[in-house]
Scaffold this motif. Structure first.
Motif, mmCIF file in Angstrom:
data_model
loop_
_atom_site.group_PDB
_atom_site.id
_atom_site.type_symbol
_atom_site.label_atom_id
_atom_site.label_comp_id
_atom_site.label_asym_id
_atom_site.label_seq_id
_atom_site.Cartn_x
_atom_site.Cartn_y
_atom_site.Cartn_z
ATOM 1 N N ARG B 14 -14.677 -9.886 6.060
ATOM 2 C CA ARG B 14 -15.203 -8.742 5.964
ATOM 3 C C ARG B 14 -14.747 -7.878 6.459
ATOM 4 N N GLY B 15 -14.282 -6.420 5.480
ATOM 5 C CA GLY B 15 -13.106 -5.648 6.113
ATOM 6 C C GLY B 15 -11.817 -5.850 6.966
ATOM 7 N N LEU B 16 -11.720 -7.015 6.614
ATOM 8 C CA LEU B 16 -10.552 -7.830 6.942
ATOM 9 C C LEU B 16 -9.654 -6.661 6.525
ATOM 10 N N HIS B 17 -7.891 -6.571 7.718
ATOM 11 C CA HIS B 17 -7.411 -5.330 7.789
ATOM 12 C C HIS B 17 -6.207 -5.720 7.924
ATOM 13 N N LYS B 18 -5.026 -5.641 6.993
ATOM 14 C CA LYS B 18 -2.883 -5.800 8.254
ATOM 15 C C LYS B 18 -2.378 -5.054 7.771
#
Lengths: 381, 320
Positions: B14-18
């Motif tokens: 959920r909502g992975l961000h990099k």
């Protein structure tokens, strides 16, 4: 605990395989110390002997010939040429064929026969200050000796007995290294430098290599802890470093006649701690270096140069600027040089060397822990 | 394999961000992979496939968002995640100077596989992958396809429930690629979950579910059939003596949504009402006597070309 040991064992086993299959590295880590020792010991020796000497004898009498023979007879000077004019001295100094010239003026023999003080000129090539200084000292000493013996023979020829005349003669004795042979002094210190080069240089690239191969990620998804990886990598190199230590010690004793006056146990303990400290330093470099090239250069900068220049090996620590003395304290080599010299030359033991041993132990521990921490931070970024 | 409580998805993000510097590799991404799926991550280079897989594999920490593997957090419960996953990175990441058998042995040992299991699994994996005769060969002397199979074998040594495969077939010859997918199919039958990234559109057809990634976001996801169904119209192939001229002529015709060259053929996506074959022959007729038109099956390549051109306004707007 058992699982942890299994993982460390797997890493150590793997590192040995890498090493045994890499003939060049293997040759380098075993042969390099030997070559370095021979090179350093011969090249860095601060002893001066067989200084090429030119003789210009304007006198050409039995007395002058006898005086020249005194130079020839010493191991310090080696008469390589006989000249006729002073100009030849210039030429010989320029061509480096001679570094000392002895000029005997005409009338030397007559003056001596008359019982007067004769003069000779000794010219020294000062472009190499160390040899020049020593040449000068030797030359003065030689002349004094010769002077005395001539005085005696003159007195004998005049029927005088000088033995009854009281003369104060200083007796200087140098301890630990009576011949003041600098090789004996250097080799125990070189041991430290050689260990530092082998261990730091080799371990510096080891973690970087895992990163470059991409195997680091595979290790990250395993339950292996960072310290396990580090310890597993340290063990084979500890063994190699120990082989190197033994090689260097045996060579030093057999070839250069270095005495081992202290207990080998203290030396072994000191070496072990120093090896760990150096390996830890290598790992630390490996943990932060972005590439193998950088790791190599960093290893050279922080392992080789300080252990060579700031360890007391080449320059006595109390004679370098205070700031450099402080800096030398953060590199482990100086402690090892002290331990090695103490054990080899002075026969020191735990009683004298415990501060150095303790410092090295602390150093090794801190290095490995900091390396593990930094390595972990670098991964997963 | 460990039992998995029913209803637990293999991967839930959920909502992975990099971000890497100024580049946003993965943007606010949600992903659900059901247990037992073969989930294909498709997309061009730089779409964010590797970054996504590495975050799920616990080797890369996300900047924001959360992901769970079999209900365990990939950031806070790594120790519970890693025993159940097998991660195969895009690059060959075995020791080149160790043999096939030694590589398997080493990685299995550090992953805690017992000696007896190591030997029996290495044997059966190497046999099933046709690597048995190369067991003593150094990894650096393997062919590209064999290297990939070695990596997969190493990934499988500890019998993981979830396989995370980052472009396992890139740069591998077609025969080895088919071979590789045959192995993945058998893993699927064993009930393992597979998340596989690939730049090859044709491999999407072999997946049970697919997601199309572009510039850090999932643009489309579903089963291959669902995704194909999003493309309206029919696909036709036009053969002619001068394909480039034909292409120019086709695009101008009414009823043609899009057309592109496919080898010597012109592929036409027809959304018109009339019978496309007749309409095309009529529309192009007279210019080329050798002209033939036939119907073709819509393939993933066409699907993604269409979907990329007709990307939803919101996706296109935020993606740039």
């Amino acid at each position: 605990m058992k699982a942890s040991l299994t993982r460390i064992g797997a890493v150590t086993n793997k590192e040995f395989k890498h090493l045994l299959r890499d003939v060049r590295t293997l040759a380098a880590v075993v042969l390099l110390p030997v070559i370095q020792l021979l090179l350093f010991a011969y090249a860095i020796s601060f002893d001066v002997d067989n200084v090429p000497t030119m003789v210009i004898d304007y006198d050409k009498t039995p007395a002058s010939s006898e005086y020249v023979r005194a130079y020839d007879a010493s191991t310090f000077f080696k008469v390589v040429a006989h000249g006729d004019t002073l100009n030849q001295v210039d030429t010989a100094f320029d061509a480096n064929t001679a570094r000392v010239a002895v000029v005997i003026p005409a009338g030397f023999g007559e003056t001596i026969a008359a019982g007067d003080k004769a003069q000779v000129a000794v010219l020294i090539d000062g472009s190499e200050p160390n040899s020049a200084k020593i040449s000068q000292a030797y030359s003065v000493a030689l002349n004094q000796l010769y002077d005395q013996s001539m005085t005696k023979s003159w007195a004998a020829s005049q029927g005088l007995d000088l033995s009854g005349i009281g003369a104060l003669e200083p007796r200087v004795r140098t301890w630990y290294n009576p011949e003041r042979n600098s090789t004996i002094f250097l080799i125990p210190g070189l041991m430290a430098v050689i260990i530092a080069i082998v261990t730091v240089q080799q371990t510096a690239v080891t973690l970087v290599r895992e990163r470059a191969l991409g195997t680091e990620e595979q290790l990250l998804v395993s339950p292996m802890r960072r310290t396990e990886l580090m310890v597993g990598k340290l063990l084979p190199w500890t063994l190699i470093a120990f082989i190197d230590v033994v090689l260097v010690i045996l060579l030093g004793m057999a070839v250069f006649g270095v005495p081992l006056r202290g207990t080998p146990l203290v030396l072994a303990l000191g070496s072990a701690l120093f090896v760990f400290a150096s390996l830890g330093m290598g790992l630390l470099i490996s943990a932060v270096a972005p590439s193998a090239e950088t790791a190599n250069i960093m290893a050279l900068m922080i392992a080789f140069l300080p252990s060579f220049l700031l360890s007391g090996l080449a320059f006595p620590l109390d004679q370098i600027p205070v700031v450099l003395q402080w800096i030398s304290g953060i590199f482990p080599a100086r402690y090892m040089v002290t331990i090695a010299r103490g054990v080899f030359l002075k026969g020191s033991g735990f009683a004298e060397l415990w501060p150095e041993l303790l410092t090295l132990a602390g150093y090794a521990l801190v290095m490995v822990l900091v390396a593990a921490r930094l390595y972990g931070r670098k991964a997963r970024a | 394999m460990q039992s998995t409580s029913p209803g637990t998805s293999a991967i839930s993000a959920r909502g992975l961000h990099k971000s890497f510097g100024a580049t946003e590799a993965v943007i606010d991404l949600d992903l659900d992979v059901a247990t037992g799926a073969v989930y294909g991550l498709l997309g061009p280079d730089g779409a964010g496939k590797s970054t996504l897989i590495r975050m799920i594999a616990t080797v890369l920490a996300p900047d924001a968002g959360a992901a769970e593997v079999f209900g365990h957090s990939v950031t806070d419960q790594r120790g519970k995640v890693t025993p159940r996953i097998g991660y195969m990175s895009q690059r060959f990441s075995m020791y080149p100077d160790l043999s096939v058998a030694e590589n398997l042995e080493f990685f299995a040992t550090v992953r805690g596989v017992g000696r007896a299991d190591r030997n029996s699994r290495a044997k059966s994996l190497l046999e099933s992958m046709g690597l048995a005769e190369f067991a003593d060969r150094q990894a650096q002397h393997l062919s590209g396809g064999m290297k990939q199979k070695l990596m997969l074998a190493s990934t499988l040594m500890h019998s993981p429930d979830l396989l995370l495969l980052d472009e396992p077939t890139t740069g591998v010859d077609p025969v080895s690629r088919r071979e590789f997918w045959r192995i993945l199919a058998s893993l699927h039958r064993e009930g393992r979950t597979v998340l596989v990234a690939t730049p090859y559109m044709d491999e999407a057809e072999r997946c049970t579910h697919i997601a199309f990634l572009d510039r850090g976001r999932i643009r489309q996801s579903g089963t291959p059939e669902q995704i194909k169904a999003r493309v309206p119209g029919r696909l036709l192939e036009v053969a002619s003596a001068e394909p480039r001229r034909t292409l120019a002529a086709v695009i101008a015709l009414p009823g043609v949504d899009s057309a592109h060259l496919f080898g010597d053929l012109v592929r036409v996506l027809w959304t018109g009402a009339a019978d496309p074959i007749e309409a095309l022959i009529a529309g192009l007729g007279g210019t080329d006597a050798s002209l033939t038109v036939r119907a073709a099956n819509i393939d993933m390549e066409t699907v993604f070309a269409y979907l990329a051109e007709n990307a939803p306004a919101d996706a296109a707007a935020v993606g740039s």
